[in-house]
Design a protein around this motif. Sequence first.
Motif, PDB file in Angstrom:
ATOM      1  N   ARG A   9       0.839  -1.194   0.000  1.00  0.00           N
ATOM      2  CA  ARG A   9       0.000   0.000   0.000  1.00  0.00           C
ATOM      3  C   ARG A   9       0.873   1.242   0.000  1.00  0.00           C
ATOM      4  NH1 ARG A   9      -4.901  -1.820   2.340  1.00  0.00           N
ATOM      5  NH2 ARG A   9      -5.817   0.217   1.891  1.00  0.00           N
ATOM      6  N   SER A  10       0.305   2.333  -0.469  1.00  0.00           N
ATOM      7  CA  SER A  10       1.019   3.613  -0.482  1.00  0.00           C
ATOM      8  C   SER A  10       0.430   4.532   0.573  1.00  0.00           C
ATOM      9  CB  SER A  10       0.899   4.280  -1.856  1.00  0.00           C
ATOM     10  OG  SER A  10       1.526   3.506  -2.847  1.00  0.00           O
ATOM     11  N   ILE A  11       1.297   5.266   1.268  1.00  0.00           N
ATOM     12  CA  ILE A  11       0.823   6.326   2.146  1.00  0.00           C
ATOM     13  C   ILE A  11       0.207   7.400   1.245  1.00  0.00           C
ATOM     14  CG2 ILE A  11       1.463   8.078   3.832  1.00  0.00           C
ATOM     15  CD1 ILE A  11       1.746   5.259   4.914  1.00  0.00           C
ATOM     16  N   PRO A  12      -1.065   7.759   1.439  1.00  0.00           N
ATOM     17  CA  PRO A  12      -1.765   8.634   0.483  1.00  0.00           C
ATOM     18  C   PRO A  12      -1.441  10.118   0.649  1.00  0.00           C
ATOM     19  CG  PRO A  12      -3.257   7.990   2.222  1.00  0.00           C
ATOM     20  CD  PRO A  12      -1.967   7.273   2.502  1.00  0.00           C
ATOM     21  N   ILE A  13      -0.172  10.436   0.570  1.00  0.00           N
ATOM     22  CA  ILE A  13       0.290  11.822   0.631  1.00  0.00           C
ATOM     23  C   ILE A  13       1.209  12.028  -0.554  1.00  0.00           C
ATOM     24  CG2 ILE A  13       1.604  13.526   1.935  1.00  0.00           C
ATOM     25  CD1 ILE A  13       0.779  12.046   4.483  1.00  0.00           C
ATOM     26  N   THR A  14       1.011  13.098  -1.267  1.00  0.00           N
ATOM     27  CA  THR A  14       1.799  13.312  -2.471  1.00  0.00           C
ATOM     28  C   THR A  14       2.300  14.743  -2.554  1.00  0.00           C
ATOM     29  OG1 THR A  14       1.780  12.966  -4.875  1.00  0.00           O
ATOM     30  CG2 THR A  14      -0.142  14.034  -3.920  1.00  0.00           C
ATOM     31  N   MET A  15       3.400  14.917  -3.273  1.00  0.00           N
ATOM     32  CA  MET A  15       3.955  16.252  -3.498  1.00  0.00           C
ATOM     33  C   MET A  15       3.256  16.865  -4.703  1.00  0.00           C
ATOM     34  SD  MET A  15       7.802  17.473  -4.491  1.00  0.00           S
ATOM     35  CE  MET A  15       7.525  16.995  -6.195  1.00  0.00           C
ATOM     36  N   ALA A  16       2.352  17.772  -4.450  1.00  0.00           N
ATOM     37  CA  ALA A  16       1.600  18.394  -5.536  1.00  0.00           C
ATOM     38  C   ALA A  16       1.024  19.713  -5.061  1.00  0.00           C
ATOM     39  CB  ALA A  16       0.480  17.463  -6.009  1.00  0.00           C
TER      40      ALA A  16
ATOM     41  N   ALA B  74      -6.240  10.415 -18.049  1.00  0.00           N
ATOM     42  CA  ALA B  74      -5.430   9.360 -17.438  1.00  0.00           C
ATOM     43  C   ALA B  74      -5.541   9.363 -15.921  1.00  0.00           C
ATOM     44  CB  ALA B  74      -3.967   9.527 -17.855  1.00  0.00           C
ATOM     45  N   ALA B  75      -5.874  10.511 -15.345  1.00  0.00           N
ATOM     46  CA  ALA B  75      -5.903  10.635 -13.889  1.00  0.00           C
ATOM     47  C   ALA B  75      -7.103   9.926 -13.269  1.00  0.00           C
ATOM     48  CB  ALA B  75      -5.909  12.105 -13.490  1.00  0.00           C
ATOM     49  N   ARG B  76      -8.050   9.500 -14.078  1.00  0.00           N
ATOM     50  CA  ARG B  76      -9.210   8.806 -13.519  1.00  0.00           C
ATOM     51  C   ARG B  76      -8.814   7.449 -12.928  1.00  0.00           C
ATOM     52  NH1 ARG B  76     -14.152  11.015 -14.814  1.00  0.00           N
ATOM     53  NH2 ARG B  76     -14.146  12.632 -16.413  1.00  0.00           N
ATOM     54  N   GLN B  77      -7.699   6.888 -13.387  1.00  0.00           N
ATOM     55  CA  GLN B  77      -7.220   5.611 -12.861  1.00  0.00           C
ATOM     56  C   GLN B  77      -5.782   5.796 -12.381  1.00  0.00           C
ATOM     57  OE1 GLN B  77      -7.910   2.258 -15.434  1.00  0.00           O
ATOM     58  NE2 GLN B  77      -9.922   3.000 -16.065  1.00  0.00           N
ATOM     59  N   PRO B  78      -5.610   6.286 -11.140  1.00  0.00           N
ATOM     60  CA  PRO B  78      -4.274   6.665 -10.669  1.00  0.00           C
ATOM     61  C   PRO B  78      -3.286   5.510 -10.618  1.00  0.00           C
ATOM     62  CG  PRO B  78      -5.873   6.647  -8.868  1.00  0.00           C
ATOM     63  CD  PRO B  78      -6.643   6.513 -10.125  1.00  0.00           C
ATOM     64  N   ASN B  79      -3.739   4.306 -10.283  1.00  0.00           N
ATOM     65  CA  ASN B  79      -2.806   3.180 -10.224  1.00  0.00           C
ATOM     66  C   ASN B  79      -2.253   2.850 -11.603  1.00  0.00           C
ATOM     67  OD1 ASN B  79      -3.219   2.952  -7.464  1.00  0.00           O
ATOM     68  ND2 ASN B  79      -4.910   1.490  -7.697  1.00  0.00           N
ATOM     69  N   GLU B  80      -3.140   2.846 -12.596  1.00  0.00           N
ATOM     70  CA  GLU B  80      -2.694   2.575 -13.969  1.00  0.00           C
ATOM     71  C   GLU B  80      -1.770   3.693 -14.468  1.00  0.00           C
ATOM     72  OE1 GLU B  80      -5.642   2.214 -12.783  1.00  0.00           O
ATOM     73  OE2 GLU B  80      -6.335   0.187 -13.296  1.00  0.00           O
ATOM     74  N   LEU B  81      -2.095   4.948 -14.100  1.00  0.00           N
ATOM     75  CA  LEU B  81      -1.250   6.062 -14.507  1.00  0.00           C
ATOM     76  C   LEU B  81       0.147   5.928 -13.899  1.00  0.00           C
ATOM     77  CD1 LEU B  81      -0.681   8.794 -15.816  1.00  0.00           C
ATOM     78  CD2 LEU B  81      -1.782   9.903 -13.865  1.00  0.00           C
ATOM     79  N   THR B  82       0.211   5.542 -12.627  1.00  0.00           N
ATOM     80  CA  THR B  82       1.509   5.333 -11.984  1.00  0.00           C
ATOM     81  C   THR B  82       2.314   4.274 -12.724  1.00  0.00           C
ATOM     82  OG1 THR B  82       0.667   5.981  -9.808  1.00  0.00           O
ATOM     83  CG2 THR B  82       2.644   4.605  -9.849  1.00  0.00           C
ATOM     84  N   GLU B  83       1.654   3.198 -13.120  1.00  0.00           N
ATOM     85  CA  GLU B  83       2.363   2.130 -13.824  1.00  0.00           C
ATOM     86  C   GLU B  83       2.815   2.590 -15.203  1.00  0.00           C
ATOM     87  OE1 GLU B  83       4.357  -1.177 -14.673  1.00  0.00           O
ATOM     88  OE2 GLU B  83       3.615  -0.532 -12.718  1.00  0.00           O
ATOM     89  N   VAL B  84       1.990   3.368 -15.904  1.00  0.00           N
ATOM     90  CA  VAL B  84       2.386   3.893 -17.222  1.00  0.00           C
ATOM     91  C   VAL B  84       3.626   4.769 -17.093  1.00  0.00           C
ATOM     92  CG1 VAL B  84       1.733   5.515 -19.048  1.00  0.00           C
ATOM     93  CG2 VAL B  84       0.156   3.714 -18.358  1.00  0.00           C
ATOM     94  N   LEU B  85       3.664   5.615 -16.064  1.00  0.00           N
ATOM     95  CA  LEU B  85       4.833   6.484 -15.873  1.00  0.00           C
ATOM     96  C   LEU B  85       6.068   5.664 -15.519  1.00  0.00           C
ATOM     97  CD1 LEU B  85       3.059   9.395 -13.952  1.00  0.00           C
ATOM     98  CD2 LEU B  85       4.016   9.489 -16.265  1.00  0.00           C
ATOM     99  N   ASN B  86       5.893   4.609 -14.732  1.00  0.00           N
ATOM    100  CA  ASN B  86       7.025   3.725 -14.450  1.00  0.00           C
ATOM    101  C   ASN B  86       7.510   3.048 -15.731  1.00  0.00           C
ATOM    102  OD1 ASN B  86       7.188   4.232 -11.697  1.00  0.00           O
ATOM    103  ND2 ASN B  86       5.677   2.654 -11.181  1.00  0.00           N
ATOM    104  N   GLN B  87       6.550   2.598 -16.535  1.00  0.00           N
ATOM    105  CA  GLN B  87       6.910   1.973 -17.818  1.00  0.00           C
ATOM    106  C   GLN B  87       7.626   2.966 -18.725  1.00  0.00           C
ATOM    107  OE1 GLN B  87       6.721  -1.077 -18.859  1.00  0.00           O
ATOM    108  NE2 GLN B  87       4.979  -2.156 -17.955  1.00  0.00           N
TER     109      GLN B  87
ATOM    110  N   PRO C 277      -3.331  15.567  -8.048  1.00  0.00           N
ATOM    111  CA  PRO C 277      -4.532  16.389  -7.809  1.00  0.00           C
ATOM    112  C   PRO C 277      -5.652  16.132  -8.802  1.00  0.00           C
ATOM    113  CG  PRO C 277      -2.553  17.724  -7.614  1.00  0.00           C
ATOM    114  CD  PRO C 277      -2.127  16.395  -8.162  1.00  0.00           C
ATOM    115  N   LEU C 278      -5.306  15.678 -10.018  1.00  0.00           N
ATOM    116  CA  LEU C 278      -6.350  15.408 -11.001  1.00  0.00           C
ATOM    117  C   LEU C 278      -7.251  14.278 -10.528  1.00  0.00           C
ATOM    118  CD1 LEU C 278      -4.360  15.693 -14.336  1.00  0.00           C
ATOM    119  CD2 LEU C 278      -5.923  17.346 -13.322  1.00  0.00           C
ATOM    120  N   TYR C 279      -6.652  13.223  -9.988  1.00  0.00           N
ATOM    121  CA  TYR C 279      -7.451  12.110  -9.468  1.00  0.00           C
ATOM    122  C   TYR C 279      -8.328  12.579  -8.312  1.00  0.00           C
ATOM    123  CZ  TYR C 279      -8.453   8.261  -6.290  1.00  0.00           C
ATOM    124  OH  TYR C 279      -9.077   7.416  -5.419  1.00  0.00           O
ATOM    125  N   LEU C 280      -7.756  13.396  -7.440  1.00  0.00           N
ATOM    126  CA  LEU C 280      -8.514  13.844  -6.268  1.00  0.00           C
ATOM    127  C   LEU C 280      -9.692  14.729  -6.676  1.00  0.00           C
ATOM    128  CD1 LEU C 280      -5.571  14.572  -3.798  1.00  0.00           C
ATOM    129  CD2 LEU C 280      -6.949  12.499  -4.044  1.00  0.00           C
TER     130      LEU C 280
END
Length: 944
Positions: free
Chosen positions: A305-312, A343-356, A429-432
Motif C-alpha cells: 500500500r502507499s501512504i496517500p500523501i503526495t507532493m503536488a 489518465a488521472a481517472r485511474q491513478p494506479n494505472e497512470l503510476t504504472e504507465v509512468l514507471n513503464q 490532484p487530477l485524481y482527487l
Amino acid sequence: MLDASQLHSLRQIDSINLEIASPNVAYLWFDAYLLRQSNVPPTSADIVHRFGLNSPTFVTAARTLREALKIFGASEAGALEVKRQQWAFHLARVYGSADVSNDEMFVRHTYLCQFAKILAYAARFGVGETTQRIEGIIDGRAFEILGVNNIGEQDFFAWVLAPEVRHLTLDVFNHVAASLVVYDLRSIDEDLLKQLYQNLVEPETRHELGEFYTPDWLAELTLREIGYQPNQSLLDPACGSGTFLFTAIRLLTEQGLTGQNLVDFALGNIMGMDVHPLAVTIAKINYMLAILPHLRSGTRRGQQRSIPITMANALQVPSKTHHIKVIEVSIDREHSFRIPIEAARQPNELTEVLNQMGRYATSMAKTPDKAKFGEFGDLALKMLPSSSDSQDAQIERLAWSTNARWLMKQIIDGHDSIWVYILQSTSRPLYLRYRKFDVIIGNPPWIAYRYLQDLTYQAEIKKLIREYRLLTPGGMKLNTQMELATLFFEHCRQVYLQPEGTIAFVMPRSVITGAKQHHAFQQQGFSRVLDLKGVTPLFNVETCVIIRQSNELHTTAIPTVRFTGLLPAHECNLAEVSSLLTRVDTTTNLTKQEEIASPYYHPRFKQGATLVPRNLALVTSAQPDLAPGQLAYTTIMHSDPEADDEAKKPWKGLKLEGHIDDEFLYATLLSKHLMPFGKRKFHLVALPVRVDIPKKMTSLPGKIEEESFIPMSLEEMRNTITLARSVDDWFEPAEKLWQKYRKSVTMSLWDRFNYHQGVTGQSATLGYLVLYGATGSNISACVIDTYSLPVINGVQPRAFVVDHKTYWYRSVRKDEAYYLTALLNAPCVDSAIKAHQTRGIYVGPRDIHRRPFEVSPIPQFNEHNPDHRQLTTLSQAAHTAVAVLDLSKGGVVAARNRARKRKEVITYIERIDLIAQRMLGLPPVSNIQQSSDYEEENDIEIEE
C-alpha cells in the motif's frame, strides 16, 4: 568541534549560561552531548535539542553532507542540476521565491528527510535493527515488509545513495540512527518532527511570512469542532508535516476504529498533499507512525500500500492543448511533459504507465536511433482510459509518445533521475478532483500575491482569482494584496469537496475584518468561526478558523466561538491546554464595504514610489566629518549606512560608492521618520530622472505648467557629457547588482523604482505635500514644504520624491495642506479606521492606505469655512511645537508618542478632535492620550 578552517582548529557550535539556566535545561544540554540517559520518552522539544540546528549530531552530519554534495555535483552535475531546479521550483510555490544555489538549505532538507525515515523505522524495529538497515531505510525497501511501498522514492534527496558518496553518507546516517538509543520509541503520540523542521528549515523566511505549522491542540480542536466521524473521507490539501492527518487517525482510533479496519479506511480515505518537497516526506512518516501500531495486526500477504500523501500543488489546474486538457510540467522554457487529464481517472494505472515510460526511455537511451516512441504511445492508450473521440485519442497517443521522447533526451543529457517522480506527484490532484471528499481541512499557505516572484505562477493565480470572483470587477487593483489562503479555500471547496461536505481552514483573521481584498470572499458566507485572536502564543498573525457547510451559511451574525488563553508553549496537545482556554459563544458581523466617504480627496491621495532595495537607492556624501546642514565639497556618494541596518539578504552588506551629479539627487521621507505634525529626518535618494515639463503637455490658458520626473536611460545619460560619469560610477553598477541579486521578476532597477508609475506619477512642482504613513497602527501625518528643502547628507536636493510607505497629496495652498494634516491626526479619524484595518504579522492594526477617506467624510477645503480655518491654525501650531523636539532617539513608537504627548500638542490635538467630531459626525475617543499606547512598531521598511 574540530574544524581545520578555524583558529586553533576549533569552532564553537553551542553554549549554555549555567548561571541562568534551570537545572532541567542544563541537564538536557549536557545529556545531548554525553548521551547518558536511556528510555527517555521522546518529545518534539527534546528531538530539537538532540538533533536540531545546534546539536552535535546535526553539526557533524551536515559537515559530511556538504562534502558529499560537492563530490556528487562534480560527478553528476546534470542530475543534481535538475534536482536542485525542481526543488527550488516547488519551494517557490511555498515561499514566493527560492534560491536554487542554496547548498546549506539543500543539505538541511536532505538531513531531515533521512532522519524522519530513520526515526519511523526505529520506532517499529528498534535502534539496533535500524543501524543494520540504513541503505534500505533511505531507499524505502526496508519499509516494504510493513506493506508500505512509497516511503523511499527517487526524490530530491535520494542523491545520498549515489555510488560516489554512499560510503560517506551511510556512515553519517548510521551515527544518527545510533543516537536514537536514548529514547523509548514504543509510544509516540505527537508530531515529533514538526518542531525539528521549524528549527532547521528556513527560519528567516518563516519569520517573514509568519509560516509555522499548526500546533497539535489546534488541529484536534478544529476536528472536534466539526464533529469528524469514522465514515468521513478527509483531505488536507496543504498538509505540511501532516498534523491534521495524524490527529484525524488518532481520533478515529479513539472512536473505536482500530487494527486492519483503521489501516484500510485511513489509506483509502484520509489523504494529503503539499507542494513542499521535504514536508511531504515528514507527513508520510508522521502518517505511518499514526498507523504503525495497527499495522502490527497484520497486512494481507503480498499487499503493498502507499501512504496517500503526495507532493503536488492543490491549486494546479489543467491547460488545453490541441483540443485536450493536460497537466503541463515544464522541462525548460521551450519543452514540457503533458499528462492528459483523462489518465488521472485511474491513478494506479497512470503510476504504472509512468514507471513503464521511465523504463522504456532508459532502454531507448542506449540505442536512440532505434527508438520507436509511437509504440509507447500505443501501450499508454491500452493501459489508460482515453477519449472516445478518435481524433482526441490520437492526440493523447502523440502526447505520450512525445513524453517518452523528452524523457529519453533528459536521460541522454544526464538530466534525469527525478522526472518520473515529479510526473507521478504532479498528476495526483487530477485524481482527487474526481474523487471528492466529505471533509477538507488544513492550514493553507499564508502568502500574499505580491510575494510570488514567478511570473507564470502569478498569471495562474491571477486567473484563478478572477474565475472564482474573489475580487469585484472594480477591485482588481487589490490583486497584489490577495492572500493565497482565500484562494485555497475557494478552490478546494469547489474542486475537491463533496456538495454536502465540510471545509475548515486555519486562516489569517484578516479574512473576517475590513480588509477590502477579502470582501468578495466574505460575501460567499461562512457557517461558523473559531476566533483565536485572544490565544497566545499561536502565530505571528492573528488567527481564526473558518468553517463552511453548504446547509448553513451566514454573511451576518455568523455563529462564533471566541477563545482566549495564555498557553505554556506554541506546541501543546489539547489535553494540556483545555483548562487554559476560555470559550465564549458570540457572533461575527463582517464589516460592510460602504461608499467612499470623502470622494474628493480619496482619488487624489496616492502612494509613493517603491524605493527598494534601499542600499541601491538611499545615498549620503562620502565626505568624512560632514556637519548637519553642511554642503559637501565632494560629489562622491556612497550607500546610506542606515539603509543596510534593516536590509535583508541578499541586499544586506551591499554597498556602492561613486560620483553622482546633483541632477539625480532627491529628498525623501521614510515612513519610520514621519511623525504626527512633523518628521525626524530626511533621506537622500539617487534616481535616474530629471525634472522638467513634459514636452507633450499642452498648457491651458491660466494654468501653471507642472514639472514632472522624466526618466533618463543609461544611454541618454552617457550621451550627455556632463552626466556621463554618474552612469559609470553609480547607475550602471547599481543596475548590475540588481540584475545579479534580484529575484525572478524580470524588470530593470528603474522599473522597480517606478513600479506602477510610482515616480513618474508624482508631481515635481514645488508646493506643500501632505504625507501620512501607509502602514502602522495609528495615522501619523505632516506637511512638507518643498519650497524650502534643507541640505540633506551634504547635498541640496533637486526636488522631493515620495516613498511607497507613505501616501501624498500636493497642494499649492499652505492652508489646505495644514487643514488636511489636522484631520488626519485627529483621534476620532484614527479610531474610525480601526474596524477596517487589517491586522498583520506584528499583531495589531496594520494597513492604513486610503482608509481615512473611505470612512471619514472629509470635505474639500473651503477657506471661508471657520472650522477649516481653525483646523489650519491649530495644525500649524502643532507643527511648530513638534519641530523643536528632539525625536532622534528611540524607535518609531517612542518618537511618535513623544510628539503626541508634548503638553502643547495634547491641547492642539484635543481642540482639533472636537472640531473633527462635529464636522465629520464621528464619535469621540474615550481617552485621546491613550490612543497611541496600542501602536505597534510595524511600519518597518521592507526590502523586496
